[in-house]
Design a protein around this motif. Structure first.
Motif, PDB file in Angstrom:
ATOM      1  N   GLY A  21      43.777  45.135  30.633  1.00 33.30           N
ATOM      2  CA  GLY A  21      43.732  44.869  32.070  1.00 33.30           C
ATOM      3  C   GLY A  21      42.865  43.698  32.453  1.00 33.30           C
ATOM      4  N   GLY A  22      42.157  43.104  31.501  1.00 34.48           N
ATOM      5  CA  GLY A  22      41.334  41.945  31.798  1.00 34.48           C
ATOM      6  C   GLY A  22      39.951  42.252  32.320  1.00 34.48           C
ATOM      7  N   LEU A  23      39.641  43.522  32.614  1.00 29.27           N
ATOM      8  CA  LEU A  23      38.323  43.837  33.158  1.00 29.27           C
ATOM      9  C   LEU A  23      37.217  43.594  32.138  1.00 29.27           C
ATOM     10  N   GLY A  65      39.449  36.687  32.798  1.00 24.78           N
ATOM     11  CA  GLY A  65      39.569  38.122  33.039  1.00 24.78           C
ATOM     12  C   GLY A  65      40.126  38.432  34.406  1.00 24.78           C
ATOM     13  N   CYS A  66      39.735  37.648  35.425  1.00 27.46           N
ATOM     14  CA  CYS A  66      40.266  37.845  36.770  1.00 27.46           C
ATOM     15  C   CYS A  66      41.760  37.548  36.809  1.00 27.46           C
ATOM     16  N   PHE A  82      43.593  40.385  35.168  1.00 28.32           N
ATOM     17  CA  PHE A  82      43.554  41.573  36.035  1.00 28.32           C
ATOM     18  C   PHE A  82      44.543  41.450  37.181  1.00 28.32           C
ATOM     19  N   THR A 100      48.089  42.683  36.602  1.00 24.27           N
ATOM     20  CA  THR A 100      48.320  44.129  36.519  1.00 24.27           C
ATOM     21  C   THR A 100      48.364  44.782  37.892  1.00 24.27           C
TER      22      THR A 100
END
Length: 397
Positions: free
Chosen positions: A39-41, A85-86, A89, A92
C-alpha cells in the motif's frame, strides 16, 4: 530517537528504531517492507522518519537542514522516499477489496516486539543476578554535556557561515558591543533552475491531461498531476546537485500531492464531455428502469405517464451537471434524492414547503400529493429515486 550509523541498510531508520525500543531492527524492516509493497505506507513512514530524525552523533535532522537552505543527498532521498510512498498509496484509494494481510503482519511484528522485550528483560535480570558475567553495553549514547555558551551559531542556522544557508539573521553585528563579525564570503550566483521547475511541471501536467482527456475526468487529472509531481521530484534532485532547492518548490510538491488526492476521489462516472439528454416517455410501457448520464444536462419528463393504479418506480442519475425531472400533478409522487455536493430544489410536499438548498452528502424523502381537481386525479404512485454526485437537482410539478 536517532538513526543508526552502523546498523543501516538505507537510511538507518530501522536500526535507530531497534536501538530506541531495544528490539531487533529486523522486526521494523519486516513490517515497513510489507506495508511498502501492500500500500505504500511503509515508504511514506520510512521517508518521514528519515527526514525528521537526526543521525547518531548529530544535532540536526535533514528536515531542519532543508528548511535552512542546506540540501544534501540524504534529505533529498528522504523526500523522494516519502513522495514515492504517497504515490503508491494514492493508487490504492477507492479499491473495494479489503486485504487483511498488512494488519496480520503488523500484529505479528508487535507480538514479536513484545516477546523480544520480555526476553531481554529476563536476560537483564539474569545478568544482574550474576554481575561477573555482565557485558559492557556498546553503542551507548554520548554522555550529557553542559549547554553551549551564548554567542555561538543560531539554532536556525545550524552551522557555520561556510555551510551555505540562504536565510536567517546574523549571529552578530558591528552595531552592538564587542568585536565585529568577520566578513561573510561572497555568495555564489543563484541558479535559475529552481524557478523553472514550476512552469515545466505545469506544461507537462497540462499536456498529459490533454492527451488523456478521452478518459474519465478523475483519471485524466490523476495522470496530469502525477506527471507534474514526477517533474517536481526530478527537479528537486537536479536542483540539489547543481543549484538551490527553494522552499516554494517544496510547497508546490505538497499542493500538487493534495490535488492528486482530490482527483483520485472523483467518481469514475464523471466524464470530460458535456452531453444534453431529454427523456420523454409517453406511457408506462415506454418507461426504462433506469436513466443515467455521466456529465451534462438531463431532463426526464414524466408528465405523460399514467401509473394505472399501480406503483411505478423510476431511477435517474447524473454524475456531474444538472438533473431536472417533471412530474404530473394528477398522481401521488414519492421522491427520494441523494446528492453528494450540489443544489437541490423540490416542490412543496406533505409536511414540507418548497425550498432550494445547497447540500453536502444529503439524502431526503418527499411525498407530493395530487394538486389537480378531484375529477382529474388518477390512481397510482410514481416512486422516484434520483441521484446526482455534483451539480443541480430539481423536481418540477
Amino acid at each position: 530517537m536517532r538513526r543508526s550509523r552502523q546498523h543501516r541498510v538505507i537510511g538507518g531508520v530501522c536500526g535507530g528504531l531497534g536501538r530506541y525500543f531495544d528490539v531487533d531492527p529486523v522486526l521494523f524492516r519486516i513490517v515497513l517492507g510489507v506495508l511498502a509493497v501492500t500500500g505504500g505506507l511503509g515508504l511514506l513512514v520510512y521517508g518521514v522518519v528519515w527526514l525528521f530524525s537526526p543521525e547518531h552523533g548529530e544535532e540536526h535532522n535533514e528536515g531542519h537542514r532543508m528548511l535552512s537552505g542546506q540540501v544534501g543527498g540524504q534529505g533529498m532521498a528522504a523526500v523522494l522516499t516519502a513522495l514515492s510512498g504517497c504515490a503508491v498509496f494514492l493508487t490504492t484509494i477507492g479499491r473495494d477489496s479489503e486485504d487483511p494481510f498488512p494488519l496480520l503482519v503488523t500484529a505479528a511484528v508487535l507480538g514479536g516486539t513484545y516477546w523480544s522485550r520480555r526476553r531481554r528483560r529476563e536476560v537483564a535480570q539474569a545478568m544482574a543476578a550474576d554481575p561477573g558475567g555482565a557485558a559492557t553495553v556498546t553503542d551507548a549514547p554520548p554522555a550529557a554535556g553542559p549547554p553551549p555558551a551564548p554567542g555561538g551559531p543560531s539554532w536556525w542556522r545550524g552551522g557555520t557561515e561556510e555551510s551555505g544557508y540562504l536565510w536567517g539573521p546574523d549571529d552578530g553585528g558591528t552595531d552592538t558591543a564587542g568585536p565585529a563579525s568577520p566578513p561573510r564570503p561572497p555568495r555564489e550566483p543563484r541558479s535559475p533552475l529552481p524557478w523553472l521547475i514550476g512552469p515545466v511541471a505545469l506544461v507537462v501536467g497540462t499536456v498529459a491531461t490533454s492527451l488523456s482527456w478521452s478518459r474519465p475526468l478523475g483519471t485524466a487529472l490523476q495522470i496530469g498531476l502525477a506527471c507534474a509531481l514526477a517533474v517536481i521530484g526530478v527537479g528537486l534532485v537536479v536542483s540539489a546537485r547543481y543549484g538551490r532547492v527553494r522552499w516554494g518548490t517544496m510547497v508546490l510538491a505538497l499542493v500538487v500531492g493534495g490535488l492528486l488526492v482530490c482527483a483520485s476521489a472523483l467518481p469514475k462516472s464523471i466524464g470530460t464531455e458535456w452531453h444534453t439528454q431529454v427523456w420523454r416517455p409517453a406511457g408506462v410501457a415506454q418507461l426504462q428502469p433506469r436513466y443515467e448520464l455521466g456529465t451534462g444536462a438531463a431532463t426526464l419528463d414524466l408528465t405523460g405517464v399514467d401509473p394505472g393504479g399501480r406503483t411505478v418506480r423510476v431511477d435517474a442519475e447524473v454524475s456531474a451537471g444538472r438533473l431536472r425531472v417533471r412530474v404530473p400533478d394528477t398522481v401521488r409522487v414519492e421522491v427520494s434524492t441523494r446528492t453528494d455536493v450540489g443544489v437541490v430544489r423540490l416542490p412543496a410536499g406533505r409536511g414540507s414547503h418548497e425550498d432550494v438548498d445547497v447540500v453536502v452528502n444529503d439524502r431526503r424523502n418527499t411525498v407530493l400529493v395530487p394538486t389537480a381537481p378531484v375529477g382529474e386525479r388518477k390512481d397510482g404512485t410514481l416512486r422516484l429515486w434520483l441521484r446526482i454526485d455534483v451539480g443541480y437537482l430539481e423536481v418540477i410539478r
